[in-house]
Scaffold this active site. Structure first.
Site, PDB file in Angstrom:
ATOM      1  CG  HIS A 176      -0.557   2.660  -4.399  1.00 27.53           C
ATOM      2  ND1 HIS A 176      -0.552   2.479  -5.712  1.00 27.53           N
ATOM      3  CD2 HIS A 176      -1.107   1.629  -3.768  1.00 27.53           C
ATOM      4  CE1 HIS A 176      -1.362   1.473  -5.868  1.00 27.53           C
ATOM      5  NE2 HIS A 176      -1.609   0.879  -4.663  1.00 27.53           N
TER       6      HIS A 176
ATOM      7  CD  GLU B  88      -8.511   2.664  -1.718  1.00 25.28           C
ATOM      8  OE1 GLU B  88      -7.618   3.077  -1.119  1.00 25.28           O
ATOM      9  OE2 GLU B  88      -8.691   2.609  -3.137  1.00 25.28           O
ATOM     10  CG  HIS B  89      -7.913  -1.320  -0.086  1.00 28.49           C
ATOM     11  ND1 HIS B  89      -7.172  -0.422  -0.154  1.00 28.49           N
ATOM     12  CD2 HIS B  89      -8.512  -1.990  -1.202  1.00 28.49           C
ATOM     13  CE1 HIS B  89      -7.037  -0.076  -1.665  1.00 28.49           C
ATOM     14  NE2 HIS B  89      -7.961  -1.016  -2.109  1.00 28.49           N
TER      15      HIS B  89
ATOM     16  CG  HIS C 227     -48.752  20.457  -7.837  1.00 27.86           C
ATOM     17  ND1 HIS C 227     -48.352  21.780  -8.012  1.00 27.86           N
ATOM     18  CD2 HIS C 227     -47.777  19.563  -7.553  1.00 27.86           C
ATOM     19  CE1 HIS C 227     -46.926  21.503  -8.396  1.00 27.86           C
ATOM     20  NE2 HIS C 227     -46.592  20.355  -8.001  1.00 27.86           N
TER      21      HIS C 227
ATOM     22  CG  ASP D 161      -4.900  -3.252  -5.928  1.00 21.14           C
ATOM     23  OD1 ASP D 161      -5.606  -2.836  -5.433  1.00 21.14           O
ATOM     24  OD2 ASP D 161      -3.660  -3.109  -5.322  1.00 21.14           O
TER      25      ASP D 161
ATOM     26  CD  GLN E  10      -2.939   0.403  -0.047  1.00 20.41           C
ATOM     27  OE1 GLN E  10      -3.053  -0.859  -0.345  1.00 20.41           O
ATOM     28  NE2 GLN E  10      -3.469   1.354  -0.915  1.00 20.41           N
TER      29      GLN E  10
END
Lengths: 430, 430
Positions: free
Chosen positions: A262, A327-328, A420, A361, A259
């Site tokens: 990145h 996220e993960h 209406h 991924d 991770q």
């Protein structure tokens, strides 16, 4: 050094709140620049797009060469090795079969009063997919965006990818070819987003723009939102590993490094019930980092944003996981199925010791575009639903209209919308 | 006079494109003011919220009286007539039973390789619902936002509604009571959005903010997006009526007026195959307007934004409808089921002569929060899906990881993410 916290420490709550609130992205003020670029593209179309592309990307394009020709795509794809092509095809096929299950079903029915009701789903006509070029080349991103679009039935997919100095990794075009994307432009940045949103002579406008990009791309997507739809604004990637004594420290360390590599604010957090495991993983990350060919990004990321948190029980780990809303989330524990039940806020959950996040991924089949920056509290990963929209259907018979008219006219009166009420009462037989 | 177009006229394409591009909202530049308000609420919490509420709404509140007490809600609800309460209850029950059908199902399965895959849905923990007070009082809006949240399983719903001069229509609190909303604050504007997004001492923060508001509210929602989720930014309402010779001109006119009476840029468009019907409806709108108690808003809206378009065939009408992508599409034709098939872009479709759009605003059962300003090309109306989020699940066994490892490591190499590849290969038995 990564942050080290103990949930039993007296200052834990304050330090954990700081961790949650920490900013991992430099916020660049690019709004005005982007607004200028969008206005220029709207005013001058292809000329502006070509000029800006040559200025920022040194791509050497003209309005006539913005689009890759069929031959260019085919010959680039042919340069990719058989091994890579097969790997991308495997990824494609698995992503496709998983996403096929996400297709929503129409639901048309008649209720007890005789009212026809329902939801009907239709694909978006045209979507734009932004693919980063330049420093990073991610053919997996092409698949993760294009495959759900195809599964949804989107008729037109326009892909844009910048080609700095005229260069582009062949695997990007190979992935596009495998996914069946044929309309590809060698443009990027805010100018590409503007062209997709408003259209030019050579690039027809789309209805929604997907895909990650730098600060200029993100700002451009925010600015064109409304004119077109956009997907989530992606932030730095993140993983939370929950580990008990059954975890393999070397494997956990490898996932934290994966991770962190990145860069750009990516964050790896370990939460564990085992003090000893925390120490071993910490040392193991150091050891494995020193063996990594390009270790500097991963090491910086781990030391600046990484964290190891020791907790008393897996229940506490679950509470922290839901507050982090990562996220993960990897469950490197003895009974991941049981632990999963309590994890309510997560983009994706990876079960057990043999499911490294990286498998998701690429080839797991689920989508790797997932909510970041705690947005898993309210948002979902990319899927087929992002490429379709729902139309409500309503149909009354004379008798079902009569049955509903009284209540509707009463509410119209409360809301002081006489027109209406009259549009209903004018239809009643009296 | 409404715009009158004929699809066979030589200048039609230009004039139709102008109609599509016309702006119906004055864009107010309120971003800086709103940013200041949000910063103030973040810095000073309840004190700022109370001060701003007294400044803008003359509401006479203190930090201790921001929230309606149980007694205040009960006594306001008790002031509502039995007829209105029953009408709101009918609306509630129909909205609830329709939205129950929208609940997504989890999908967990094991594929041929032994990989566990799936999608799991969970409700958002806490949502904020913004309800306009002031000039307009729309209890139906309370139901349309709160009921799908309840159906989705949202545990906490915090409702905000401004009370100018301390006044609030009792029907708003009655609708909240019927929907089971108990946490209600007498605040509005950007300060209410800021309080919901960031929290104060007395108002806990939420995860997503729904509901319509003025330019300040819309700007505030845009600015807090990311910190929390938001729903669509609602634009002026709109209806497109497609009519053939079977249509009743008086009924069509009543529906065009019902939409126009919303004001604020609301738009009514008639597309018809019958020149004579176009003339009759035009005259009938005039006649009915003159009978409407408060006709000025509806008349101004119709004359400024209304349009009547004659076409040769219903096929042409369908093409125009898809280009307009209206919030509401009424099919006042002989065979609405057949025509519906071709209408791909619409927030909601109303079938046949006995389905005035207003019935869907209140008691049809479907949601009246729908995409405006041509966003039906890419967006859906409000529903249960807006109150839940999906987590992807992935689980490999040792053997399924081995089967997938080769392709994943190959792609990791192409993407130059060595740590990704190593997190997979470290788990393989060799």
């Amino acid at each position: 050094m990564p942050l080290r916290l103990d949930s039993a420490a007296p200052d834990f709550e304050r330090r954990f709140a700081e961790l949650l609130a920490s900013k991992r992205e430099a916020s660049q003020e690019v709004g005005d620049t982007v607004a200028g670029i969008i206005a220029d593209v709207r005013a001058r179309g292809d000329e502006a797009v070509a000029e800006l592309t040559n200025k920022f990307d040194k791509a050497g394009v003209t309005p006539d060469t913005l689009r890759f020709s069929e031959d260019e795509i085919a010959s680039a794809a042919a340069r990719v090795s058989a091994e890579v092509r097969e790997a991308l095809q495997t990824a494609h096929d698995r992503i496709k079969s998983h996403h096929e299950r996400q297709k929503p079903k129409d639901d048309l029915y008649t209720d007890a009063l005789g009212v026809t009701l329902g939801s009907r789903w239709t694909p978006i006509d045209a979507v734009g997919i932004y693919v980063p070029g330049g420093l990073a080349s991610y053919p997996s991103s092409v698949l993760m965006n294009a495959v759900p679009a195809k599964v949804a039935g989107v008729e037109r997919i326009a892909m844009v990818v910048p080609t700095p100095n005229g260069q582009l990794a062949s695997a990007i075009l190979c992935a596009a070819q495998i996914a069946g994307v044929t309309e590809i432009y060698r443009i990027g940045g805010a100018q590409a987003v503007a062209a997709l949103a408003y259209g030019t002579a050579s690039i027809a406008r789309v209805d929604k723009i997907m895909g990650p990009g730098n600060a200029y791309v993100a700002a451009a997507k925010r600015q064109v939102f409304g004119q077109v739809g956009i997907d989530l604004i992606a932030g730095p990637s993140e993983v939370l590993v929950i580990a008990d004594r059954s975890a393999n420290p070397a494997w956990v360390a490898a996932d934290l490094i994966a991770q962190a590599e990145h860069g750009g604010g990516a964050q790896s957090i370990l939460v564990t019930t085992e003090e000893a495991l925390a120490d071993t993983v910490d040392a193991e990350v150091d050891r494995q980092l020193s063996l990594l060919p390009k270790q500097s990004i991963a090491r910086e990321g781990w030391e600046e944003f990484g964290a190891i948190i020791t907790v008393d029980t897996l229940e506490t780990a679950t509470i922290l996981a839901n507050r982090i809303a990562s996220e993960h989330v990897e469950l490197a524990v003895d009974d991941p199925q049981a632990l999963m039940v309590g994890i309510r806020h997560a983009g994706a959950i990876f079960l057990g010791h043999h499911t490294p996040e990286a498998i998701g991924d690429y080839v797991g089949g689920s989508n790797h575009v997932l909510p970041t920056a705690r947005s898993a509290r309210f948002a979902s990963g990319l899927g087929v639903l992002d490429f379709v929209k729902r139309t409500s259907i309503l149909g009354c018979t004379p008798s079902s209209l009569s049955a509903l008219a009284g209540a509707a006219v009463t509410i119209a009166e409360v809301e002081a919308l006489d027109g209406h009420g009259r549009s209903i009462s004018i239809r009643l037989n009296r």
